[in-house]
Design an enzyme around this catalytic site. Structure first.
Site, PDB file in Angstrom:
ATOM      1  CE  LYS A  28      -3.543  -0.012   2.826  1.00  0.00           C
ATOM      2  NZ  LYS A  28      -4.826   0.020   2.095  1.00  0.00           N
TER       3      LYS A  28
ATOM      4  NE  ARG B 278      -7.762   2.722   4.844  1.00  0.00           N
ATOM      5  CZ  ARG B 278      -8.191   3.950   4.612  1.00  0.00           C
ATOM      6  NH1 ARG B 278      -7.313   4.932   4.546  1.00  0.00           N
ATOM      7  NH2 ARG B 278      -9.473   4.197   4.448  1.00  0.00           N
TER       8      ARG B 278
ATOM      9  N   GLY C  67      -8.364  -7.054   4.922  1.00  0.00           N
ATOM     10  CA  GLY C  67      -9.208  -7.175   6.104  1.00  0.00           C
ATOM     11  C   GLY C  67      -8.586  -7.896   7.275  1.00  0.00           C
TER      12      GLY C  67
ATOM     13  CG  MET D 142      -2.846  -7.089   9.804  1.00  0.00           C
ATOM     14  SD  MET D 142      -1.155  -6.740   9.301  1.00  0.00           S
ATOM     15  CE  MET D 142      -1.323  -6.566   7.540  1.00  0.00           C
TER      16      MET D 142
ATOM     17  NE  ARG E  46      -6.091  -4.694  -2.408  1.00  0.00           N
ATOM     18  CZ  ARG E  46      -6.600  -4.799  -1.194  1.00  0.00           C
ATOM     19  NH1 ARG E  46      -5.841  -4.594  -0.144  1.00  0.00           N
ATOM     20  NH2 ARG E  46      -7.876  -5.103  -1.020  1.00  0.00           N
TER      21      ARG E  46
ATOM     22  CG  HIS F 249     -14.293  -9.857   4.900  1.00  0.00           C
ATOM     23  ND1 HIS F 249     -14.636 -11.139   5.264  1.00  0.00           N
ATOM     24  CD2 HIS F 249     -13.008  -9.690   5.267  1.00  0.00           C
ATOM     25  CE1 HIS F 249     -13.604 -11.720   5.846  1.00  0.00           C
ATOM     26  NE2 HIS F 249     -12.605 -10.865   5.856  1.00  0.00           N
TER      27      HIS F 249
ATOM     28  NE  ARG G 180       0.289 -44.845  -6.400  1.00  0.00           N
ATOM     29  CZ  ARG G 180      -0.137 -43.591  -6.302  1.00  0.00           C
ATOM     30  NH1 ARG G 180       0.247 -42.854  -5.281  1.00  0.00           N
ATOM     31  NH2 ARG G 180      -0.938 -43.076  -7.209  1.00  0.00           N
TER      32      ARG G 180
ATOM     33  CB  SER H  90      11.719 -42.450  -9.182  1.00  0.00           C
ATOM     34  OG  SER H  90      10.527 -41.736  -8.927  1.00  0.00           O
TER      35      SER H  90
ATOM     36  N   GLY I  68      11.299 -40.950  -3.780  1.00  0.00           N
ATOM     37  CA  GLY I  68      10.058 -41.115  -3.018  1.00  0.00           C
ATOM     38  C   GLY I  68      10.140 -40.229  -1.789  1.00  0.00           C
TER      39      GLY I  68
ATOM     40  CB  CYS J 189       7.265 -40.690  -7.999  1.00  0.00           C
ATOM     41  SG  CYS J 189       8.104 -41.802  -6.861  1.00  0.00           S
TER      42      CYS J 189
ATOM     43  CE1 TYR K 231       9.678 -38.837 -13.071  1.00  0.00           C
ATOM     44  CE2 TYR K 231      11.669 -39.184 -14.358  1.00  0.00           C
ATOM     45  CZ  TYR K 231      10.756 -39.630 -13.407  1.00  0.00           C
ATOM     46  OH  TYR K 231      10.933 -40.843 -12.807  1.00  0.00           O
TER      47      TYR K 231
END
Length: 906
Positions: free
Chosen positions: A28, A101, A110, A112, A373, A491, A595, A797, A799, A864, A884
C-alpha cells in the site's frame, strides 16, 4: 536504532518512495508513493516502514515510539502543509484528520487493523461542523471514530454470547426512533451516540476515551503493529505462505470524506473483472458513505458502470425503470467524475501492467484515490487476464507465466454442477455471483461450527449475515460461503475469491440468524443441505450432483506457453488406464509412479495374494502368483497403451504383506472358508506377519529378495505386456522400479532377476522392447551411497514421502498430532509432507543427484512423492537438475506451470 530513515512521506505529487520499495514500505505504501509520482490525486500522508514493525516486536512499544517520534512529527507537519489543515489545531484552523492503515508486502485484505477519522474530539468536531456547514457529517464521523478506536485500540468488543456494545446502543436508538437505516439519524441522535459510546469505553476499558490526537495516533499506530500477530492474520499468512518476519508497514494518511452529502461518494473498483477476467472496468459505490460502508455489507452498494448496473438488474429481475430510479450507476449519477475515474483506472493498469484493485473517495465533487494494488482474482480470471494482456501487448510471454499462481489452477480443474441435475434442482434464492464455482454442503452459521464440522469430515456451507475477518477460519474450512448482505467487493467476496472458494453474497430474501436461515418463509437449520452456484449466484435446496469442468482455449494457450518455456517435464502418478488417460489430457508425459499393489485390491484379486501368503512352500506361492500373472499383464498393457510413446515407471510390490490380510475374526473366518484352510492357520499367519514397525519392516525390495518369485511374476507381466503392445505397433517404454533399497546389493539382486526374466520373455516372443531398471530413492542411506547404486540403476525416482518420514523421524500417520502445533509455534514453517524440506531432506536429494550423475551421466532422475505437484518443491527439483516431476493427474497442470516458472526464474 538511531539514524535510520523509518518514515517516508508522500503527497502533492512528490514522494520519498516508489513502487519498487514494497519490501520496505509494504504494498500500500509503495503504491501510494508511486501514484503521487505519476500524478494521481492521492491524499497526503506518510508510511512507517516494515522494519519498524520488526523493531516493535523485538523492543516493544515505548522504545519504538521514542525512536520514530521526531520523524513522525515532521511527516505530520508536511501533511498539514499539503492538505491545508492542522492536526490538533488550537487556533480554530480546519482540523487534519487521519486514517491509520496497515500495508504488508503481500495483500492481506481485512486481516489487520484500521482506524479512520483520527484526530476528532469534542473541540475538533465543533470546528468541522461549523466550517463544513454539515454538523450531521461531523458528528457521524465522530461517533464512527469512537466506535472504531474503542474496538481496535482499546479492545472493547462483544463478550461471548453478546452483541457488540456499540451496536447495541445504535440499534436501541434506531428502534426507539423507528429508523431503518443509519442515515436517518439526526445531529442530536449522533451527539447522544457519541456520549453513549464514550460511556461504553469507560465501562469496558476502565479508562476514558483519549481526547488528545497525538495519543490517538500513537495508540492507532501500535494497534496496527499488534494486529500483525492476531490469530486471523497468522492464519491468513499461513494459508498464503507469507513469512511472519516480513512485518507490516503503517500508512498514515489525510482523511477525505465520501459522507459529506449527495455530492460525495466512496467505492471500490477493479480495472478488469476479478471473477471472470473480462476486460471490463467494474466496481461498486455508495453515495454519502465512508469506505467501510461499501465493504462491510451494511448497505448494499451500487454498480459503478452502467453496463454493470444493467447486468445486475437483469440477474435480479429488476426493470430498467426501477433500476434507473433506485439503483443507478455512478456513470449515470456523476458522469464527469465517472469519466475521471475511468481514465484514472486505465492509467493505473497501463502503468502497473496488471489488473488493479482500487479504492476511491469523491469529496464534494473531487476525486481522490486511496489505494491501488494488483487485484486478487479467481483461477479462471488469472488465466484469462494473462492471455488477454499478452495478446493486447501489455505483457510478454514470460510475464504471463510468472503472473500465475500455480495452485489457483486447481479451481479450474475441479467439478461444476451437472447441468442435468440442475433441471430438477429447486432454486430458493439468487444473489451476487461473488466467487465462481460449485459447492454443496450442510449449512452452519458460525466459523467455529464450520471448522468443527469440516474436521469431522463433513462438507459445509458457511452462512452469515455478512462475514468479517474473524470468520476466516470458517471460510477456509467451508466448501462455499453464502451471505445475506454485501456486494461484489464485500469481505466475503474478496476473501473467497482469494481462497478459490465459491461465494454468493446479498442473496435475495435471505434472513440469517445465529441458528438458522429463512428464505421464502422456509427455515433451514444447521445441518440442512444447500448448493451454491457461484458463477450464476443461484442458491439451490438440497444436494446437486457435480461434473468435471470444461477447460477453455485460454487454459490451453497458457499450457502451450508453459511447454514452450520449460526444461523439466511432468509425469503423473497413476495406477489405472483411466487415470493415465486423464493425466495425458492434462499434458502429462508419462507415468512417474504406478503402484502395483493398488491393483491387488480390485475384485477377487486379493484372494490370489492371500493364497500366496498362506502357501507353505515355493510351489504353492508360484501357483498362486500364476493366477495373478494374466491380471497384472492386462493392467500393465492398459497403462502402457494409454501412455504410448512415454516412459511408464512401474514400482514393484512395496507394502508389507500384512496389509493384504484381515485382522478381524469374521474376515479371518471368511478367508479360511474361501481358501479351504483351517481358520487357525489363517490366524497364525496373520500373527506371524505382525510387525512392530511395518513401515521399516518386511516390505519393498526386502519382499522381492526373500520371495524372488514375486519379482519374477511382476517383471514377466510388465515385459510381456510391453512385447504384446510392440507387436501391435505401439511404442511402450516400461521402467521397472525397485522400491526401498538401502544398499547397492539389494538393488543388484532385484535387477538380476528382472533382466533374466526379460531375456526369457524376449526369447519366447521373438522380439525385444527397450526398458529401464531403476530404483526409488527413499532411504537416507541410498542418498549417501547413490554413486554406488547408479553403477547399476538406470534411473532414480525420489520417493520424498518416505524420505521425509525417515529423514525427520516423523510417522506420517501420527505426525498430525504435533505438526500443526510445530507450525503454529514456528518450529517448522511448513508441513514437510506437503512442502519439501529443502534445507534438510533437500540436501539428501541434491547429494544423491550429484553422486548419481557423477557415476552415470545418462542417469534419468525424477520425483514421484506428493511434493511433485507442489510449486516450491517443483522449483527445487528444477534447480537440482531433475528431468521430470510426477504428481496426481489433477495436479499435472500445476506442476507444468511451476516447472515453466522455475525455468524462467533460473
Amino acid at each position: 536504532m538511531e539514524g535510520k530513515k523509518r518514515v517516508y512521506k508522500f503527497g502533492g505529487k512528490t514522494a520519498d518512495g516508489n513502487s519498487t520499495m514494497k519490501n520496505l514500505l509494504g504494498g500500500k505504501g509503495a503504491n501510494l508513493a508511486e501514484m503521487g509520482l505519476i500524478g494521481i490525486p492521492v491524499p497526503a500522508g506518510f508510511t512507517i516502514t516494515t522494519e519498524v514493525c520488526t523493531e516493535y516486536n523485538l523492543y516493544g512499544k515505548d522504545a519504538v515510539v521514542q525512536t520514530i517520534k521526531e520523524q513522525v512529527e515532521e511527516a505530520v507537519k508536511a501533511t498539514e502543509l499539503t492538505m491545508g489543515a492542522k492536526f490538533n489545531p488550537t487556533d480554530g484552523s480546519f482540523p487534519l484528520l487521519l486514517s491509520v492503515r496497515s500495508g504488508a508486502r503481500a495483500s492481506m485484505p481485512g486481516m489487520m487493523n484500521t482506524v479512520l477519522n483520527l484526530g476528532m474530539n469534542d473541540e475538533t468536531v465543533k470546528i468541522i461542523a461549523e466550517k463544513s456547514g454539515n454538523a450531521k457529517f461531523a458528528y457521524d464521523s465522530y461517533r464512527r471514530f469512537i466506535h472504531m478506536y474503542g474496538d481496535v485500540v482499546m479492545g472493547v468488543e462483544a463478550e461471548e454470547g453478546h452483541h457488540n456494545p456499540f451496536e447495541v446502543i445504535l440499534d436501541e436508538l434506531k428502534a426507539a426512533k423507528g429508523y431503518k437505516i443509519d442515515t436517518e439519524l439526526t445531529v442530536e441522535d449522533l451527539k447522544t451516540l457519541v456520549e453513549g459510546y464514550k460511556a461504553v469505553i469507560r465501562e469496558h476499558a476502565g479508562v476514558d476515551f483519549p481526547t488528545n490526537p497525538w495519543d490517538q495516533l500513537w495508540g492507532s499506530v501500535c494497534a496496527v503493529f499488534d494486529s500483525w500477530n492476531t490469530e486471523r492474520a497468522i492464519l491468513y499468512r499461513r494459508m498464503e505462505n507469507i513469512p511472519s518476519e516480513w512485518g507490516t508497514a503503517v500508512n498514515v494518511q489525510a482523511m477525505v470524506y465520501g459522507n459529506m452529502g449527495d455530492s460525495s461518494a466512496t467505492g471500490v473498483c477493479f480495472s478488469r473483472d476479478a471473477a471472470t477476467g473480462e476486460d471490463q472496468f467494474n466496481g461498486e459505490y455508495l453515495i454519502n458513505a465512508q469506505g467501510e460502508d461499501v465493504v462491510s455489507g451494511v448497505r448494499t452498494p451500487l454498480e459503478i458502470t452502467t453496463i454493470g448496473s444493467k447486468r445486475w438488474a437483469e440477474r435480479n429481475g429488476t426493470s430498467e425503470g426501477d433500476r434507473v430510479k433506485n439503483f443507478p450507476s455512478l456513470e449515470e449519477v456523476m458522469p464527469s467524475l465517472y469519466q475521471e475515474l475511468n481514465v484514472t483506472q486505465q492509467k493505473l493498469e497501463d502503468h502497473y501492467k496488471d489488473m488493479q484493485d482500487m479504492e476511491f473517495t469523491i469529496q464534494e465533487g473531487k476525486l481522490w484515490m486511496l489505494q491501488t494494488r494488483n487485484g486478487k482474482r479467481t483461477g479462471a480470471a488469472m488465466v484469462k487476464m494473462a492471455v488477454d494482456m499478452l495478446e493486447q501487448g501489455l505483457i510478454d510471454e514470460k510475464t504471463a507465466i510468472l503472473r500465475q499462481e500455480p495452485n489457483k489452477l486447481d479451481e479450474l480443474l475441479h467439478p461444476v454442477f451437472d447441468q442435468d441435475a440442475l433441471v430438477s434442482a429447486k432454486e430458493i434464492s439468487k444473489g451476487l455471483p461473488a466467487s465462481p464455482g460449485a459447492a454443496t454442503g450442510q449449512v452452519v452459521f458460525s466459523a467455529d461450527a464450520a471448522e468443527k464440522w469440516a474436521a469431522d469430515g463433513k462438507k459445509v456451507i458457511l452462512v452469515r449475515r455478512e462475514t468479517s475477518p474473524e470468520d476466516l477460519k470458517g471460510m477456509y474450512a467451508a466448501e462455499g460461503i453464502l451471505t445475506e448482505r454485501g456486494g461484489m467487493t464485500s469481505h466475503a467476496a474478496v476473501v473467497a475469491r482469494g481462497m478459490g472458494k465459491c461465494c454468493i453474497s446479498s442473496a435475495a430474501g435471505l434472513v440469517v440468524s445465529k441458528t438458522s436461515m429463512t428464505v421464502g418463509g422456509v427455515v433451514y437449520k444447521e445441518g440442512d443441505f444447500i448448493s451454491l452456484n457461484g458463477t450464476t449466484g443461484i442458491v439451490y435446496e438440497g444436494k446437486v450432483d457435480t461434473m468435471t469442468a470444461t477447460l477453455d482455449g485460454d487454459f490451453a494457450k497458457l499450457m502451450e506457453l508453459a511447454e514452450k518455456n520449460t526444461r523439466m517435464y511432468v509425469r503423473t502418478n497413476a495406477d489405472t488406464p483411466d487415470d493415465a488417460k486423464a493425466a495425458r489430457e492434462f499434458g502429462a508425459k508419462g507415468i512417474g509412479l504406478c503402484r502395483t499393489e493398488h491393483m491387488f485390491f480390485e475384485g477377487d484379486r486379493i484372494w490370489a495374494i492371500r493364497e500366496m501368503i498362506l502357501a507353505e512352500d515355493l510351489a504353492g506361492r508360484k501357483n498362486a502368483l500364476a493366477k495373478l500373472l494374466p491380471i497384472q499383464r492386462e493392467d500393465f498393457y492398459g497403462i502402457l497403451e494409454a501412455m504410448d510413446g512415454f516412459g511408464v515407471t512401474i514400482r514393484l510390490l512395496d507394502p508389507p504383506l500384512h496389509e493384504f490380510t484381515p485382522n478381524d475374526a469374521a474376515s479371518q473366518v471368511e478367508m479360511a472358508e474361501r481358501l479351504g484352510v483351517d481358520v487357525e492357520l489363517v490366524k497364525a499367519k496373520v500373527e506371524s506377519l505382525h510387525e512392530f514397525n511395518p513401515m521399516l519392516g518386511h516390505r519393498g525390495c526386502r519382499l522381492g529378495n526373500t520371495y524372488p518369485e514375486i519379482t519374477e511374476m511382476q517383471a514377466r507381466a510388465i515385459i510381456e505386456a510391453a512385447c504384446d503392445l510392440k507387436a501391435k505397433g505401439f511404442n511402450p517404454k516400461p521402467e521397472i522400479m525397485v522400491p526401498l533399497i538401502g544398499t547397492m546389493q539389494e538393488f543388484k539382486m532385484q535387477e538380476d532377476i528382472i533382466r533374466e526374466v526379460a531375456a526369457a520373455v524376449f526369447a519366447e516372443k521373438g522380439l525385444e522392447v527397450d526398458y529401464l531398471v531403476g530404483t526409488m530413492i527413499e532411504i537416507p542411506r541410498a542418498c549417501l551411497t547413490a554413486d554406488k547404486i547408479a553403477e547399476h540403476a538406470e534411473f532414480f525416482s525420489f520417493g520424498t514421502n518416505d524420505l521425509t518420514q525417515m529423514g525427520f523421524g516423523y510417522s506420517r500417520d501420527d505426525a498430525g498430532k504435533f505438526l500443526p502445533i510445530y507450525i503454529e509455534k514456528g518450529i517448522l514453517k511448513h508441513d514437510p509432507f506437503q512442502v519439501l524440506d529443502q534445507e534438510g531432506i533437500g540436501q539428501l536429494v541434491e547429494m544423491a543427484c550429484e553422486k548419481g550423475k557423477a557415476a552415470r551421466p545418462s542417469l534419468k532422475i525424477g520425483i514421484c512423492g506428493e511434493h511433485g505437484g507442489e510449486p516450491s518443491s517443483v522449483e527445487f527439483c528444477h534447480r537440482v537438475g531433475m528431468e521430470y516431476v510426477s504428481c496426481s493427474p489433477f495436479r499435472v497442470p500445476i506442476a507444468r506451470l511451476a516447472a515453466a516458472q522455475a525455468a524462467i526464474r533460473e
